[in-house]
Design a protein around this motif. Structure first.
Motif, short mmCIF file in Angstrom:
data_model
loop_
_atom_site.label_atom_id
_atom_site.label_comp_id
_atom_site.label_asym_id
_atom_site.label_seq_id
_atom_site.Cartn_x
_atom_site.Cartn_y
_atom_site.Cartn_z
N ALA A 1 10.22 1.55 0.25
CA ALA A 1 9.32 0.57 0.43
C ALA A 1 9.87 -0.32 -0.60
CB ALA A 1 7.98 1.26 0.40
N PHE A 2 10.56 0.06 -1.44
CA PHE A 2 10.67 -1.27 -2.50
C PHE A 2 11.79 -1.95 -1.75
CE2 PHE A 2 8.70 1.31 -6.81
CZ PHE A 2 8.34 0.47 -6.66
N THR A 3 12.67 -1.52 -1.11
CA THR A 3 13.51 -1.93 -0.24
C THR A 3 12.95 -3.12 0.43
OG1 THR A 3 15.83 -0.07 -0.51
CG2 THR A 3 15.42 -2.06 0.82
N LYS A 4 11.96 -2.71 0.91
CA LYS A 4 11.21 -3.89 2.58
C LYS A 4 10.60 -5.11 1.77
CE LYS A 4 11.84 0.20 5.54
NZ LYS A 4 11.24 1.41 5.24
N LEU A 5 10.17 -4.17 0.70
CA LEU A 5 9.71 -5.72 -0.34
C LEU A 5 10.56 -6.65 -1.17
CD1 LEU A 5 6.85 -3.54 -1.62
CD2 LEU A 5 6.95 -5.51 -0.49
N GLU B 1 1.11 -1.34 -0.35
CA GLU B 1 -0.30 -0.20 -0.03
C GLU B 1 0.96 1.35 0.16
OE1 GLU B 1 -3.72 1.97 2.88
OE2 GLU B 1 -3.77 -0.48 2.57
N SER B 2 2.06 1.48 0.87
CA SER B 2 2.86 3.14 0.36
C SER B 2 3.63 2.56 -1.35
CB SER B 2 4.10 2.09 1.21
OG SER B 2 5.06 2.76 1.84
N VAL B 3 3.47 1.55 -1.64
CA VAL B 3 4.39 1.88 -2.97
C VAL B 3 3.21 1.92 -3.90
CG1 VAL B 3 4.46 0.69 -4.92
CG2 VAL B 3 5.64 -0.23 -3.32
N GLN B 4 2.12 1.90 -3.65
CA GLN B 4 0.73 2.01 -4.09
C GLN B 4 0.89 4.12 -4.15
OE1 GLN B 4 -2.92 0.06 -3.35
NE2 GLN B 4 -3.31 0.89 -4.62
N PHE B 5 0.66 4.42 -2.83
CA PHE B 5 0.44 5.11 -2.07
C PHE B 5 1.70 6.53 -2.85
CE2 PHE B 5 1.30 9.52 0.14
CZ PHE B 5 0.13 10.29 0.00
N TYR B 6 3.11 5.83 -2.89
CA TYR B 6 3.74 7.56 -3.16
C TYR B 6 3.81 6.92 -4.58
CZ TYR B 6 5.46 7.38 1.56
OH TYR B 6 5.73 8.43 2.26
N GLN B 7 3.41 5.93 -5.07
CA GLN B 7 3.18 6.79 -6.96
C GLN B 7 2.63 6.79 -7.45
OE1 GLN B 7 3.46 2.42 -7.75
NE2 GLN B 7 5.34 2.15 -8.18
N GLN B 8 0.97 7.30 -6.41
CA GLN B 8 -0.03 8.20 -6.76
C GLN B 8 0.33 9.37 -6.30
OE1 GLN B 8 -3.40 6.26 -4.50
NE2 GLN B 8 -4.11 5.49 -6.01
#
Length: 467
Positions: free
Chosen positions: A213-217, A188-195
């Motif tokens: 966020a990508f690093t944590k994934l 959800e973090s990735v989704q938010f920052y991309q938007q």
């Protein structure tokens, strides 16, 4: 009789300050209008002189007793001085003069938040929200309260509202990343920052948080791209270089990582963590002299950084200087007594020095701290086996299997121990379990007991599973 001079808001704020200081020096009494007083108070606040600012606020109240602004300033400064009851009283008076001033409720909310009286804090922030023209900072405070209450979902809701009001609010961007992190909700973090980036493509903080966020994934390539955008927008962004270095390390691109870490030194003072990270890269590249140089720089800067002391030990261990390595491992352990990796390194070095009793007790500590470390269990049992303490080795292996029922290596090792004991039925039971768990690893058995390669019963069972 003292002569009174009047100073108005038309003049330069610096002029007002000079006049005020002259008045104090001369023990005189000048009259300042409200704006001039505000300028003087703000000047001292910016100079980080709250005591002087409070003095001016008191003087302003004596000249402008019906101006709520000075009571509010006074309350703010009393909070800094930790005079909470007096601050509440000043806000009470201000509310009688100007009940619609949002700052009254904002400061009151701050005080309650500091006292961990969260319900009252929220009531005041909500009231401030109704009255204020710009609300992003108030929404941020409400989010902080929910974080302190452990309600991160609601905190996220308010942080998003804050960013809707003010896309530039950096604190909200970082707090949002923190909340997603606590909830372990990186998708959800990735989704938010991309938007967010779609609307605000030049926000270096958003790109940076997206990278994190990508690093944590474990999506390190994507993380590096995001950090690169952050650096492109803000070329002196040391934290983005550092985290990009970490992502490169995760991709085992150690030489590139070193270059990126070194970039941080152009934009901030070198620090112990970065020196330690560079040391680790050289260690992975097996350039032990270079690694040691950086680990030493690291501990010189921060003698409490356990990983750097440990790193020095690793470089010495690599050069078979086990006795010296042990000294540095123990320094690391003193700083982080419950670190299973440090205990493991100590156990291994003690073993290589022939100190079997010390190695044994260190391995015991490793498996106590990290019971899922399969290698530690294997090494621990080996020490006992080498000392012909076969029952002890079997006991350790049984405990290991209990903690790691799916680790085939442990089952194969147990087969070897059972054969050594002459308990063939048990050995064959464990062999079946090992082959069921992972038939490909049956070579482990022969590594440990090569003579079993001539055993027809064992070969038949293995063939049944590997055909």
């Amino acid at each position: 009789m003292e002569e009174e001079f009047e100073f108005g808001f038309t003049e330069d704020p610096k002029f007002s300050v000079e006049r005020y200081e002259e008045m104090i020096r001369n023990h005189d009494q000048y009259f300042f209008d409200a704006q001039a007083f505000e300028n003087i108070i703000d000047y001292y606040i910016e100079k980080n002189d709250p005591a002087r600012a409070l003095q001016v606020a008191e003087y302003a109240i004596s000249q402008h007793p019906f101006a709520a602004v000075f009571l509010i300033k006074r309350a703010q400064l009393l909070v800094v001085a930790n005079k909470i009851d007096e601050a509440f009283a000043a806000l009470e008076k201000a509310a009688m003069l100007e009940a619609s001033d949002a700052d009254i409720y904002l400061i009151r909310g701050n005080i309650y938040e500091g006292m961990e009286r969260f319900t009252e804090a929220l009531e005041n922030y909500e009231k401030a929200l109704e009255l204020a023209e710009e609300t992003d900072e108030i929404l941020l405070h409400i989010a902080y309260v929910y974080q302190n209450m452990g309600d991160y979902e609601t905190a996220i809701k308010y942080l998003k509202l804050c960013l809707k009001q003010n896309m530039e609010n950096q604190d909200a961007l970082y707090e949002l990343a923190f909340c997603y992190d606590v909830l372990d909700n990186q998708e959800e973090s990735v989704q938010f920052y991309q938007q967010y980036i779609d609307n605000e493509p030049y926000s270096y903080a958003a790109w940076y948080n997206l990278g994190n966020a990508f690093t944590k994934l474990s999506l390190f390539e994507k993380a590096i791209d995001a950090y690169d955008y952050a650096i492109l927008i803000k070329d002196n962004f040391a934290s983005a270089y550092f985290n990009k270095g970490n992502a490169l390390v995760n991709l085992e691109k150690y030489a590139e990582a070193i270059e990126v870490y070194r970039h941080t030194f152009e934009y901030e003072q070198p620090n112990a963590d970065t020196y330690c990270a560079i040391g680790e890269c050289y260690e992975k590249l097996e350039q032990m002299d270079e690694a040691r140089v950086f680990y030493k720089k690291s501990v010189k800067m921060d003698p409490k950084l356990a990983d750097a002391w440990f790193g020095i030990g690793v470089t010495l261990d690599f050069e078979e200087r086990y006795f010296e390595a042990l000294h540095f491992y123990k320094k690391a352990l003193d700083l982080d007594i419950a670190n299973a990796d440090y205990w493991f390194a100590i156990a291994d070095a003690e073993y290589k020095l022939g100190h079997l009793a010390e190695a044994e007790s260190a391995y015991e500590k490793v498996v106590e701290l990290n019971p899922i470390d399969v290698d530690a269990w294997l090494d621990y049992s080996s020490i006992l086996y080498e000392q012909t303490r076969l029952d002890g080795a079997i006991e350790v292996m049984a405990e290991a299997i209990k903690n790691n029922p799916d680790a085939a290596e442990l089952h194969y090792r147990m087969v070897a121990y059972m054969f050594a004991k002459g308990d063939y039925n048990e050995a064959l039971n464990y062999l079946e379990q090992a082959l069921t768990t992972d038939p490909e690893k049956h070579y482990i058995l022969f590594d440990y007991l090569p003579q079993l390669q001539q055993n027809k019963v064992i070969l038949d069972i293995i063939n049944r599973y590997t055909r």
